[in-house]
Design a protein around this motif. Structure first.
Motif, PDB file in Angstrom:
ATOM      1  N   PHE A   1      25.144  43.416   0.143  1.00 56.49           N
ATOM      2  CA  PHE A   1      24.408  42.219   0.553  1.00 56.49           C
ATOM      3  C   PHE A   1      23.009  42.573   1.030  1.00 56.49           C
ATOM      4  CE2 PHE A   1      23.003  39.212   3.777  1.00 56.49           C
ATOM      5  CZ  PHE A   1      23.004  38.045   3.037  1.00 56.49           C
TER       6      PHE A   1
ATOM      7  N   LEU B   1      19.585  41.185  -0.297  1.00 55.01           N
ATOM      8  CA  LEU B   1      18.673  40.494   0.621  1.00 55.01           C
ATOM      9  C   LEU B   1      17.267  41.086   0.504  1.00 55.01           C
ATOM     10  CD1 LEU B   1      18.295  38.498   3.039  1.00 55.01           C
ATOM     11  CD2 LEU B   1      18.847  40.404   4.536  1.00 55.01           C
TER      12      LEU B   1
ATOM     13  N   PHE C   1      11.452  27.230   7.298  1.00 57.57           N
ATOM     14  CA  PHE C   1      12.447  26.403   6.622  1.00 57.57           C
ATOM     15  C   PHE C   1      12.453  26.711   5.121  1.00 57.57           C
ATOM     16  CE2 PHE C   1      13.163  22.421   4.249  1.00 57.57           C
ATOM     17  CZ  PHE C   1      14.454  22.126   4.627  1.00 57.57           C
TER      18      PHE C   1
ATOM     19  N   ARG D   1      13.774  30.318   4.365  1.00 60.15           N
ATOM     20  CA  ARG D   1      15.242  30.455   4.456  1.00 60.15           C
ATOM     21  C   ARG D   1      15.931  29.792   3.253  1.00 60.15           C
ATOM     22  NH1 ARG D   1      15.307  28.750  10.516  1.00 60.15           N
ATOM     23  NH2 ARG D   1      15.131  30.710  11.603  1.00 60.15           N
ATOM     24  N   LYS D   2      15.397  28.619   2.896  1.00 63.07           N
ATOM     25  CA  LYS D   2      15.995  27.869   1.791  1.00 63.07           C
ATOM     26  C   LYS D   2      15.870  28.646   0.472  1.00 63.07           C
ATOM     27  CE  LYS D   2      16.185  23.114   0.358  1.00 63.07           C
ATOM     28  NZ  LYS D   2      15.595  21.792   0.419  1.00 63.07           N
TER      29      LYS D   2
ATOM     30  N   LEU E   1      20.151  34.150  -3.057  1.00 66.22           N
ATOM     31  CA  LEU E   1      21.326  34.938  -2.724  1.00 66.22           C
ATOM     32  C   LEU E   1      22.636  34.258  -3.115  1.00 66.22           C
ATOM     33  CD1 LEU E   1      20.206  36.185   0.782  1.00 66.22           C
ATOM     34  CD2 LEU E   1      20.540  37.597  -1.226  1.00 66.22           C
ATOM     35  N   ARG E   2      22.541  33.008  -3.504  1.00 63.54           N
ATOM     36  CA  ARG E   2      23.756  32.252  -3.809  1.00 63.54           C
ATOM     37  C   ARG E   2      24.443  32.779  -5.043  1.00 63.54           C
ATOM     38  NH1 ARG E   2      21.517  26.728  -2.716  1.00 63.54           N
ATOM     39  NH2 ARG E   2      21.734  27.048  -0.493  1.00 63.54           N
TER      40      ARG E   2
ATOM     41  N   GLN F   1      22.957  18.897  -0.073  1.00 60.81           N
ATOM     42  CA  GLN F   1      21.515  19.065   0.146  1.00 60.81           C
ATOM     43  C   GLN F   1      21.194  19.053   1.640  1.00 60.81           C
ATOM     44  OE1 GLN F   1      19.137  19.488  -2.379  1.00 60.81           O
ATOM     45  NE2 GLN F   1      17.842  19.968  -0.595  1.00 60.81           N
TER      46      GLN F   1
ATOM     47  N   THR G   1      22.368  22.286   3.433  1.00 58.86           N
ATOM     48  CA  THR G   1      21.423  23.402   3.231  1.00 58.86           C
ATOM     49  C   THR G   1      20.189  23.227   4.100  1.00 58.86           C
ATOM     50  OG1 THR G   1      22.170  23.476   0.937  1.00 58.86           O
ATOM     51  CG2 THR G   1      20.198  24.713   1.441  1.00 58.86           C
ATOM     52  N   ASP G   2      19.666  22.007   4.111  1.00 64.90           N
ATOM     53  CA  ASP G   2      18.456  21.750   4.908  1.00 64.90           C
ATOM     54  C   ASP G   2      18.703  21.998   6.396  1.00 64.90           C
ATOM     55  OD1 ASP G   2      17.212  21.134   2.593  1.00 64.90           O
ATOM     56  OD2 ASP G   2      17.057  18.970   2.929  1.00 64.90           O
TER      57      ASP G   2
ATOM     58  N   ALA H   1      18.939  25.717   6.933  1.00 61.88           N
ATOM     59  CA  ALA H   1      17.618  26.349   6.735  1.00 61.88           C
ATOM     60  C   ALA H   1      16.690  26.047   7.895  1.00 61.88           C
ATOM     61  CB  ALA H   1      17.003  25.862   5.433  1.00 61.88           C
TER      62      ALA H   1
ATOM     63  N   GLY I   1      17.589  26.049  10.827  1.00 64.90           N
ATOM     64  CA  GLY I   1      18.069  26.863  11.957  1.00 64.90           C
ATOM     65  C   GLY I   1      18.969  26.091  12.905  1.00 64.90           C
TER      66      GLY I   1
ATOM     67  N   PHE J   1      31.864  24.313   0.815  1.00 62.48           N
ATOM     68  CA  PHE J   1      30.432  24.613   0.626  1.00 62.48           C
ATOM     69  C   PHE J   1      29.757  24.918   1.970  1.00 62.48           C
ATOM     70  CE2 PHE J   1      25.968  23.267   0.430  1.00 62.48           C
ATOM     71  CZ  PHE J   1      25.507  24.011  -0.628  1.00 62.48           C
TER      72      PHE J   1
ATOM     73  N   GLN K   1      27.971  28.329   3.017  1.00 67.17           N
ATOM     74  CA  GLN K   1      26.531  28.324   3.335  1.00 67.17           C
ATOM     75  C   GLN K   1      26.265  28.807   4.765  1.00 67.17           C
ATOM     76  OE1 GLN K   1      23.972  27.752   1.041  1.00 67.17           O
ATOM     77  NE2 GLN K   1      25.833  28.087  -0.134  1.00 67.17           N
TER      78      GLN K   1
ATOM     79  N   LEU L   1      26.519  32.445   4.684  1.00 70.97           N
ATOM     80  CA  LEU L   1      25.344  33.022   4.010  1.00 70.97           C
ATOM     81  C   LEU L   1      24.138  33.057   4.957  1.00 70.97           C
ATOM     82  CD1 LEU L   1      23.867  34.014   1.415  1.00 70.97           C
ATOM     83  CD2 LEU L   1      23.445  31.626   0.873  1.00 70.97           C
ATOM     84  N   PHE L   2      23.892  31.956   5.623  1.00 71.42           N
ATOM     85  CA  PHE L   2      22.718  31.906   6.527  1.00 71.42           C
ATOM     86  C   PHE L   2      22.890  32.856   7.713  1.00 71.42           C
ATOM     87  CE2 PHE L   2      21.513  28.241   4.041  1.00 71.42           C
ATOM     88  CZ  PHE L   2      20.129  28.239   4.114  1.00 71.42           C
TER      89      PHE L   2
ATOM     90  N   MET M   1      22.229  36.253   6.378  1.00 68.60           N
ATOM     91  CA  MET M   1      20.774  36.404   6.177  1.00 68.60           C
ATOM     92  C   MET M   1      20.082  36.745   7.496  1.00 68.60           C
ATOM     93  SD  MET M   1      19.782  33.388   3.478  1.00 68.60           S
ATOM     94  CE  MET M   1      18.505  32.784   4.531  1.00 68.60           C
TER      95      MET M   1
END
Lengths: 188, 229
Positions: free
Chosen positions: A129, A133, A177, A180-181, A187-188, B8, B11-12, B15, B17, B38, B42, B45-46, B49
């Protein structure tokens, strides 16, 4: 009774040249900035290069460059912002040239050439990962990447990041924002 | 709320935070298994990250960084301290070199050129018979009032690197200098006159006098300034 002292132009009362005093003052001030901003420079470089030795080199160069321009960077906020930009830029340049070199070496070297042994930090972050990344980060636009790196650093608030970059906090938020998006999509 | 719209928004939210979903979105996630899955993916994943980025940038700074910077600053400062000394020295050296080049060239030229010699009095050396423009111009000019002719004689005797060293300098009484200059100019214009002047004069037998050629070593040279005193 008022005492008068005759002072030679360009010298202080004790005879030390004003330029010397100024230099000493600048040194003391720079020393304070160095302790404060040294880690920041290193981390930015590390975030781009992901190699501690290279990051140290770049941070060193950036700090020396900052010292040379210190006369116009006395304001701490200005100094930090300038250092962030210059370190990021220098790290990107180093990364690009390393990539070019890597490409050349791969093209010309023997196919069975083994990669160099990974460093300790590379081993620590060697999960699949993490490498994904890193690759995804490199694909991000520079503006977004820098905001993401600064926001990920411990000890810096959003307001501080906005001050470092000299942009409004709202802009930092929107860039963060988007960053990150986009990163999540990659990465999906 | 449809699933596409909900994903959507999920995700927003992540993203941006934010950790908690809006109330309407929470209701949809609780009701829809696909969107719940989902959201879980997600959120994971975040989180990954965030921690990955943190690992990337929050490495401790190497202990050698600041000492190295200080050491290099010291080197820079030492270099700067020498700069005010070295710069003028370099400038002087450059100027000296620039000045030396033409001087060296001149000395080369003068080494190859004949050095001014005997024609002190102009009687023994028939230079006038070889009308060259430069020597005669010099002869015409140099007799101009000279307070210390001794110096001019000395200059003639020693070889000079100057171009003017090849030009004859004639010792003339200041009172006669204008006349001599006219004569020299005339000789220059009429070379045959110069030849005529140099030819031995045959005196008539009844004249019992002889003109001996001027001999420079016999001259006693004194400064005109001293004579005036």
């Amino acid at each position: 009774m008022q005492e008068l002292v005759l002072v030679q132009p360009g010298q202080s009362i004790d005879g030390t040249p004003a330029r010397e005093l100024e230099r000493t003052g600048a040194h003391v001030e720079f020393e304070a900035r160095l302790a404060e901003c040294g880690p920041l420079a290193f981390r930015i470089a590390q975030g781009v290069l992901r190699n501690a030795a290279d990051a140290e080199d770049v941070a060193q160069e950036a700090l020396l460059k900052a010292f040379r321009s210190f006369h116009r960077l006395r304001d701490p906020q200005k100094f930090r912002a300038w250092l962030v930009r210059i370190t990021f830029r220098m790290a990107l340049d180093r990364r690009r040239s390393a990539k070019r070199r890597e490409k050349r070496e791969t093209q010309w070297a023997m196919p069975e050439l083994r990669p160099s042994p990974p460093s300790a930090e590379a081993l620590a972050a060697s999960s699949e990962f993490q490498s994904r990344l890193e690759r995804a980060m490199e694909e991000l636009p520079e503006k977004l990447r820098l905001v993401l790196l600064l926001a990920a650093m411990q000890g810096y608030t959003l307001e501080e990041v906005s001050a470092m970059l000299g942009i409004p906090a709202g802009t930092v938020k929107s860039r963060l924002f988007l960053a990150r998006k986009q990163l999540a999509e990659k990465l999906r | 709320m449809n699933c596409q719209n909900a994903r959507q928004q999920i995700t927003d939210t992540l993203a941006a935070g934010q950790l908690e979903l809006a109330a309407e979105l929470t209701l949809h996630v609780q009701a829809c298994a696909g969107c719940r899955e989902f959201y879980t993916q997600q959120a994971e994943l975040f989180r990954a990250m965030g921690s990955g980025l943190s690992v990337m940038v929050n490495l401790p700074m190497p202990a050698s960084l600041l000492p190295n910077v200080r050491a290099r600053l010291g080197e820079t400062e030492a270099g700067r301290r020498w700069l005010p000394v070295l710069l003028p020295a370099a400038a002087v050296l450059v100027i000296a070199c620039i000045l030396a080049v033409p001087l060296l060239r001149r000395s080369k030229v003068s080494n190859g050129a004949p050095v001014a010699s005997a024609p002190v009095a102009g009687h023994q050396e028939p230079r006038i018979s070889q009308p060259e423009k430069k020597p005669l111009e010099q002869a015409a000019v140099s007799p101009a009032p000279r307070p210390k002719p001794v110096r001019s004689v000395q200059r003639k005797a020693s070889p000079r690197s100057d171009e003017s060293a090849s030009l004859p300098v004639v010792l003339v009484d200041p009172r006669e200098s204008a006349g001599f200059a006219q004569l020299a100019a005339m000789v220059y214009r009429q070379p045959e006159l110069g030849k005529a002047l140099l030819e031995p004069v045959e005196l008539p037998a009844e004249v019992s006098m002889a003109i001996a050629p001027l001999r420079v070593p016999d001259l006693e040279i004194e400064s005109l300034g001293e004579m005036d005193r």
